[in-house]
Design an enzyme around this catalytic site. Structure first.
Site, PDB file in Angstrom:
ATOM      1  N   SER A 282     -10.286   2.977  25.850  1.00 20.29           N
ATOM      2  CA  SER A 282     -10.541   4.307  25.287  1.00 20.29           C
ATOM      3  C   SER A 282     -11.851   4.323  24.510  1.00 20.29           C
ATOM      4  O   SER A 282     -12.016   3.602  23.526  1.00 20.29           O
ATOM      5  CB  SER A 282      -9.403   4.712  24.358  1.00 20.29           C
ATOM      6  OG  SER A 282      -9.796   5.854  23.624  1.00 20.29           O
TER       7      SER A 282
ATOM      8  N   HIS B 158     -11.207   5.692  29.607  1.00 16.19           N
ATOM      9  CA  HIS B 158     -10.352   6.756  29.059  1.00 16.19           C
ATOM     10  C   HIS B 158     -11.142   7.572  28.032  1.00 16.19           C
ATOM     11  O   HIS B 158     -11.733   7.007  27.109  1.00 16.19           O
ATOM     12  CB  HIS B 158      -9.134   6.085  28.417  1.00 16.19           C
ATOM     13  CG  HIS B 158      -8.091   7.014  27.913  1.00 16.19           C
ATOM     14  ND1 HIS B 158      -7.083   7.499  28.717  1.00 16.19           N
ATOM     15  CD2 HIS B 158      -7.876   7.536  26.677  1.00 16.19           C
ATOM     16  CE1 HIS B 158      -6.279   8.282  28.000  1.00 16.19           C
ATOM     17  NE2 HIS B 158      -6.739   8.316  26.758  1.00 16.19           N
TER      18      HIS B 158
ATOM     19  N   ASP C 184     -10.942  10.731  25.285  1.00 18.22           N
ATOM     20  CA  ASP C 184     -10.015  11.525  24.484  1.00 18.22           C
ATOM     21  C   ASP C 184     -10.670  12.780  23.938  1.00 18.22           C
ATOM     22  O   ASP C 184     -11.524  12.702  23.050  1.00 18.22           O
ATOM     23  CB  ASP C 184      -9.508  10.677  23.307  1.00 18.22           C
ATOM     24  CG  ASP C 184      -8.589   9.567  23.767  1.00 18.22           C
ATOM     25  OD1 ASP C 184      -7.557   9.890  24.377  1.00 18.22           O
ATOM     26  OD2 ASP C 184      -8.911   8.388  23.533  1.00 18.22           O
TER      27      ASP C 184
ATOM     28  N   MET D 222     -10.203  16.188  21.834  1.00 16.06           N
ATOM     29  CA  MET D 222      -9.301  16.779  20.826  1.00 16.06           C
ATOM     30  C   MET D 222      -9.910  18.068  20.290  1.00 16.06           C
ATOM     31  O   MET D 222     -11.126  18.145  20.116  1.00 16.06           O
ATOM     32  CB  MET D 222      -9.118  15.807  19.658  1.00 16.06           C
ATOM     33  CG  MET D 222      -8.626  14.442  20.072  1.00 16.06           C
ATOM     34  SD  MET D 222      -8.477  13.387  18.632  1.00 16.06           S
ATOM     35  CE  MET D 222      -8.135  11.808  19.416  1.00 16.06           C
TER      36      MET D 222
ATOM     37  N   HIS E 250      -8.311  12.602  28.962  1.00 20.27           N
ATOM     38  CA  HIS E 250      -7.062  12.942  28.264  1.00 20.27           C
ATOM     39  C   HIS E 250      -7.330  14.124  27.339  1.00 20.27           C
ATOM     40  O   HIS E 250      -7.991  13.971  26.308  1.00 20.27           O
ATOM     41  CB  HIS E 250      -6.600  11.696  27.478  1.00 20.27           C
ATOM     42  CG  HIS E 250      -5.375  11.896  26.659  1.00 20.27           C
ATOM     43  ND1 HIS E 250      -4.993  11.014  25.676  1.00 20.27           N
ATOM     44  CD2 HIS E 250      -4.426  12.866  26.670  1.00 20.27           C
ATOM     45  CE1 HIS E 250      -3.866  11.430  25.115  1.00 20.27           C
ATOM     46  NE2 HIS E 250      -3.508  12.556  25.705  1.00 20.27           N
TER      47      HIS E 250
ATOM     48  N   MET F  57      -6.294  16.582  24.672  1.00 14.99           N
ATOM     49  CA  MET F  57      -5.344  16.891  23.601  1.00 14.99           C
ATOM     50  C   MET F  57      -5.753  18.235  23.028  1.00 14.99           C
ATOM     51  O   MET F  57      -6.256  18.334  21.896  1.00 14.99           O
ATOM     52  CB  MET F  57      -5.386  15.772  22.547  1.00 14.99           C
ATOM     53  CG  MET F  57      -4.690  14.513  23.016  1.00 14.99           C
ATOM     54  SD  MET F  57      -5.194  13.058  22.099  1.00 14.99           S
ATOM     55  CE  MET F  57      -6.642  12.615  23.029  1.00 14.99           C
TER      56      MET F  57
ATOM     57  N   MET G 160       2.725   8.616  25.557  1.00 16.66           N
ATOM     58  CA  MET G 160       2.041   8.261  24.310  1.00 16.66           C
ATOM     59  C   MET G 160       2.861   7.220  23.537  1.00 16.66           C
ATOM     60  O   MET G 160       4.070   7.371  23.364  1.00 16.66           O
ATOM     61  CB  MET G 160       1.853   9.501  23.412  1.00 16.66           C
ATOM     62  CG  MET G 160       0.875  10.543  23.909  1.00 16.66           C
ATOM     63  SD  MET G 160      -0.792   9.946  24.273  1.00 16.66           S
ATOM     64  CE  MET G 160      -1.314   9.269  22.683  1.00 16.66           C
TER      65      MET G 160
ATOM     66  N   ASP H 147      -0.569   4.989  26.343  1.00 19.05           N
ATOM     67  CA  ASP H 147      -1.751   5.173  25.497  1.00 19.05           C
ATOM     68  C   ASP H 147      -1.327   5.217  24.030  1.00 19.05           C
ATOM     69  O   ASP H 147      -0.480   6.029  23.652  1.00 19.05           O
ATOM     70  CB  ASP H 147      -2.404   6.503  25.909  1.00 19.05           C
ATOM     71  CG  ASP H 147      -3.614   6.875  25.079  1.00 19.05           C
ATOM     72  OD1 ASP H 147      -4.179   5.992  24.403  1.00 19.05           O
ATOM     73  OD2 ASP H 147      -4.008   8.058  25.142  1.00 19.05           O
TER      74      ASP H 147
HETATM   75  C1  DX5 Z   1      -4.885   8.796  20.553  1.00 18.68           C
HETATM   76  C2  DX5 Z   1      -5.699   8.673  21.811  1.00 18.68           C
HETATM   77  C3  DX5 Z   1      -5.810   7.282  22.281  1.00 18.68           C
HETATM   78  C4  DX5 Z   1      -6.513   6.351  21.334  1.00 18.68           C
HETATM   79  C5  DX5 Z   1      -5.834   5.024  21.457  1.00 18.68           C
HETATM   80  O1  DX5 Z   1      -4.677  10.116  20.274  1.00 18.68           O
HETATM   81  O2  DX5 Z   1      -5.117   9.436  22.856  1.00 18.68           O
HETATM   82  O3  DX5 Z   1      -6.397   7.206  23.576  1.00 18.68           O
HETATM   83  O4  DX5 Z   1      -7.887   6.212  21.587  1.00 18.68           O
HETATM   84  O5  DX5 Z   1      -6.303   4.203  20.486  1.00 18.68           O
HETATM   85  P1  DX5 Z   1      -5.604   2.823  20.117  1.00 18.68           P
HETATM   86  O6  DX5 Z   1      -5.565   2.002  21.370  1.00 18.68           O
HETATM   87  O7  DX5 Z   1      -6.506   2.272  19.059  1.00 18.68           O
HETATM   88  O8  DX5 Z   1      -4.225   3.144  19.618  1.00 18.68           O
HETATM   89 ZN    ZN Z   2      -5.832   9.029  24.970  1.00 26.24          ZN
END
Ligand code: DX5
Ligand code: ZN
Length: 216
Positions: free
Chosen positions: A8, A33, A35, A37, A66, A68, A137, A175
């Site tokens: 990620s 990956h 993320d 948000m 991903h 969110m 998750m 994840d």
């Molecule tokens: C959290 C993200 C993850 C995050 C994981 O909301 O969706 O992808 O980057 O990070 P680690 O592996 O540090 O938990």
């Molecule tokens: Zn993620």
């Protein structure tokens, strides 16, 4: 199938993304990956389409995006034109999940559905044959570096059983809180893809950590 690793980017060095992406290119990582948000679906804001687009120019691995965010159906075209290969949308953000899954596929991407820690696996029964992947998750989404929720392992086992029963070909990705210790439990439970942020980028050698996760 040998399991895949999807590091990620959230835990990478944002002052020098090119360096970390070159490391990903050299490494045994299968995907990258990303993320996204929005500060509404989750209590944090990360980065958006201009960053994905720039990353896609130099990243040689498929982009596992991903989202969110609320209303992800509004951004299918943007994810595709920014270079997304897999588009993950949250079950909790999609009242018309079946429709958006079809639209993602029609746009030329692999559709995936993500569930939060409190969302039961059984709710996926009627969408399993339409998705390329289910992302479970291991933490509440919004932040990297959180503690893994142990119950996730049981959810992976339950999903593996449901997939086998229904004859679906959906892959299982996990994840949040993934490291060498939790990773092995998740693979034994039936996971196909491990996402890892802090475990990779906070390691003394991220490339070596990807190798170790890949050889679990
Ligand atoms: C959290 C993200 C993850 C995050 C994981 O909301 O969706 O992808 O980057 O990070 P680690 O592996 O540090 O938990
Ligand atoms: Zn993620």
């Amino acid at each position: 199938m040998k399991h895949k690793i999807s590091p990620s980017l959230l835990a990478a060095d944002f002052t020098n993304l090119a360096k970390d992406i070159e490391m990903i290119n050299r490494s045994e990582a299968d995907w990258l990956h990303l993320d996204i948000m929005d500060g509404v679906f989750v209590p944090n804001i990360s980065f958006g389409f201009p960053v994905i687009k720039s990353v896609s120019k130099i990243c040689k691995k498929p982009l596992d995006v991903h989202l969110m965010i609320v209303n992800p159906e509004k951004f299918i075209k943007e994810v595709k034109s920014a270079g997304g290969t897999i588009m993950n949308v949250h079950y909790e953000a999609c009242p018309h999940l079946h429709r958006i899954i079809q639209e993602i596929r029609e746009a030329g991407m692999e559709p995936a559905v993500t569930i939060n820690p409190a969302t039961p696996v059984c709710l996926l029964k009627d969408i399993l044959e339409d998705v390329y992947m289910v992302l479970i998750m291991g933490v509440n989404p919004g932040f990297g570096g959180q503690k893994f929720i142990r119950h996730t392992v049981d959810k992976v086992k339950e999903l593996r059983q449901l997939i086998d029963e229904t004859g679906s070909k959906a892959l299982i990705e996990v994840d949040g809180g993934v490291n060498l210790e939790t990773g092995i439990l998740l693979l034994e439970a039936g996971a196909d893809i491990l996402v890892a942020g802090n475990a990779v980028f906070a390691a003394p050698s991220p490339e070596e950590m990807i190798h170790q996760l890949k050889t679990l």
